[in-house]
Design an enzyme around this catalytic site. Structure first.
Site, PDB file in Angstrom:
ATOM      1  N   SER A 147      -3.479  -7.438  -9.553  1.00 61.20           N
ATOM      2  CA  SER A 147      -3.258  -6.160  -8.837  1.00 61.20           C
ATOM      3  C   SER A 147      -2.172  -5.531  -9.420  1.00 61.20           C
ATOM      4  O   SER A 147      -2.275  -5.150 -10.817  1.00 61.20           O
ATOM      5  CB  SER A 147      -2.871  -6.617  -7.600  1.00 61.20           C
ATOM      6  OG  SER A 147      -2.708  -5.442  -6.446  1.00 61.20           O
TER       7      SER A 147
ATOM      8  N   ASP B 168      12.579  12.740 -12.602  1.00 61.14           N
ATOM      9  CA  ASP B 168      12.991  12.308 -14.167  1.00 61.14           C
ATOM     10  C   ASP B 168      12.721  10.879 -14.541  1.00 61.14           C
ATOM     11  O   ASP B 168      13.571  10.180 -14.774  1.00 61.14           O
ATOM     12  CB  ASP B 168      14.388  12.749 -14.318  1.00 61.14           C
ATOM     13  CG  ASP B 168      15.392  12.177 -13.383  1.00 61.14           C
ATOM     14  OD1 ASP B 168      14.636  11.885 -12.359  1.00 61.14           O
ATOM     15  OD2 ASP B 168      16.434  12.084 -13.843  1.00 61.14           O
TER      16      ASP B 168
ATOM     17  N   HIS C 167     -10.302  -7.097  -3.042  1.00 55.86           N
ATOM     18  CA  HIS C 167      -9.082  -7.365  -3.855  1.00 55.86           C
ATOM     19  C   HIS C 167      -8.484  -8.608  -4.170  1.00 55.86           C
ATOM     20  O   HIS C 167      -7.666  -8.709  -5.141  1.00 55.86           O
ATOM     21  CB  HIS C 167      -7.964  -6.253  -3.203  1.00 55.86           C
ATOM     22  CG  HIS C 167      -6.813  -5.910  -3.944  1.00 55.86           C
ATOM     23  ND1 HIS C 167      -6.923  -5.152  -5.181  1.00 55.86           N
ATOM     24  CD2 HIS C 167      -5.563  -6.544  -3.907  1.00 55.86           C
ATOM     25  CE1 HIS C 167      -5.750  -4.960  -5.541  1.00 55.86           C
ATOM     26  NE2 HIS C 167      -4.816  -6.048  -4.895  1.00 55.86           N
TER      27      HIS C 167
END
Length: 477
Positions: free
Chosen positions: A176, A400, A453
């Site tokens: 993952s 940023d 998953h």
């Protein structure tokens, strides 16, 4: 204020214990808090950070199979480091050694790394985050717990543990979010890697965060429908519970009121191959004590599902794992590959996308559960997150960010990468994963239509078998 140099890495070998035929060694490190900035922004950024003179504790546990039946002796066995999913979770604990750890330990010395801020590696909490200073300072501090810093920590660990070896490379296995970390590792320090295994973690690096959530909400809608096809009575029950929460006050053991949209967070159960039955058992207890109120056992279980007390880093950092670089940055373009728009603030992307999906409204005709999506109201309703509301907003608005990946380096990558990707995965979308696999050089994918998953945890020998076979083919080419 600039400082002359970063703190030196310090190492201490901890306890050694034995479990069956395995030896378990604890390793402790002190590493610079800011050294990850060297990867994403350069050395000057690390030295100019107001945290540049601080260190952080990193813990790793090594598992060695000591059986004399193995082909390679311990001193010649290659190292492999496990990169845990998350963000915000420590590595697995080792009781009885089994599953994928035991399988990898037959051929490797396995390093279970607690990523900074998790497990035994200076774990973060609301208490120690807010102690740093005001919200702006907290945001600067939390940024130091992203992928670039985790990879810098891994490099420090590798340099110590492999110091006496001629070949100082090691392998990685990432589940993952650990796959996201793998791509950062291949970006910033590919020379340190022999090969990489990725399970359910080919990160969507060539798209926008909104696109990521469009896809995951699509998969989550499909998964809800599939669940209700297996347990049709649960559709009415879940909708009834949500309606009850809108018209009655029900309180969790931690004291706060349980809301209908917070109840939807139980969709975490749907992320695994076998866990959906756990959701069924969970729901059936809701009115076990009578029709006029929810049962204590249900509310207690619900509290465990919705609280971020043990891992606030997950809530704070989850959307930031898609914030790859500054808002005015540009991704390189190569003919035949899509170029995504410039990165931008994540700005509560999951909530923004969910607002356009009426089927996920808590008062929809049939309740749909959400997955790992993070919403701003978490910071109002979860007592563990309330102290972090201001810093969470600053992170959502941040423009940023440093780079998570070097896209050009990934495109010319030569390190063998083998990955398992699952078409029903509700957390890491298959379509986006395949685009990443096309972009990253020397990447080979095994696809499963049946695994979810948690495939690496629920069926590790099958997954590792396919990855091992692909690696063998790559090395024989």
């Amino acid at each position: 204020m600039a400082v002359a140099k970063l703190p030196q890495v310090q190492y201490r070998k901890g306890a050694t214990t034995k479990v069956d035929q395995h030896e378990i060694i604890d390793h402790w490190f002190e590493v610079p808090l800011t050294h990850g900035l060297i990867f994403s922004r350069g050395k000057d950024a690390a030295l100019s950070s107001r945290f540049a003179d601080q260190s952080i504790k990193i813990f790793a546990r090594e598992v060695i199979n000591t059986s004399d039946t193995l082909t390679l002796p311990v001193e010649k066995r290659p190292y492999i480091v496990y990169l845990q999913g998350g963000p915000g979770f420590g590595s697995p604990k080792t009781g009885s050694i089994g599953g994928w750890i035991a399988e990898l330990a037959k051929t490797h010395r396995v390093i279970l790394l607690d990523q900074r801020g998790t497990g035994m590696s200076s774990p973060l909490s609301a208490r120690n985050i807010t102690a740093v200073g005001d919200a702006q300072l907290q945001a600067e501090y939390v940024e130091l717990f992203r992928a670039d810093s985790i990879i810098a920590d891994a490099e420090a660990v590798r340099e110590v543990l492999l110091a006496d070896r001629t070949d100082k490379r090691w392998s990685t296995v990432g589940q993952s979010f650990g796959g996201f970390l793998t791509l950062s590792y291949l970006s910033f320090a590919p020379q340190s890697l022999r090969d990489s295994r990725i399970t359910a973690g080919l990160a969507p690096i060539r798209t926008t965060v909104d696109n990521v959530y469009e896809h995951t909400f699509d998969r989550m809608a499909e998964r809800n429908k599939e669940y209700y096809s297996w347990f049709p009575e649960d559709a009415a029950l879940a909708t009834r519970i949500a309606e009850h929460l809108r018209t009655h006050e029900e309180f969790l053991p931690t004291g706060e009121r349980l809301t209908d949209h917070r109840f939807q967070m139980a969709g975490h159960y749907l992320g695994g191959r076998w866990r959906e039955r756990g959701l069924h058992y969970f729901l059936e207890t809701a009115f076990a004590e009578g029709d006029d109120h929810l049962s204590d056992q249900f509310l207690s279980s619900m509290s465990g599902e919705v609280s971020f007390l043990a891992n606030p880093l997950y809530a704070l950092m989850h959307e930031t794992i898609y914030a790859d670089g500054p808002a005015d940055g540009n991704l390189p373009g190569i003919p035949g590959f899509a170029v995504s728009p410039s990165p931008a603030p994540t700005n509560w992307a999951a909530a923004r996308v969910a607002a356009k999906r009426p089927e996920f409204a808590p008062d929809a005709e049939t309740l749909f559960f959400t997955g790992e999506h993070i919403f701003p109201w978490y910071y109002e309703e979860d007592p563990a997150l309330r102290p972090l509301a201001e810093v969470a907003q600053l992170l959502a608005e941040k423009k940023d960010w440093g780079r998570l990946y070097d896209h050009e380096q990934l495109h010319r990558n030569e390190v063998p990468v083998v990955a398992a990707a699952y078409t029903p995965d509700i957390y890491v979308d298959y379509e986006n994963s395949m685009e990443t696999a096309r972009w990253v050089g020397n990447t080979h994918v095994w696809t499963s239509k049946t695994h979810h998953h948690d495939g690496f945890g629920s069926d590790p020998l099958t997954i590792l078998g396919h990855l091992k076979n692909m690696l063998a083919e790559v090395h024989n080419q």
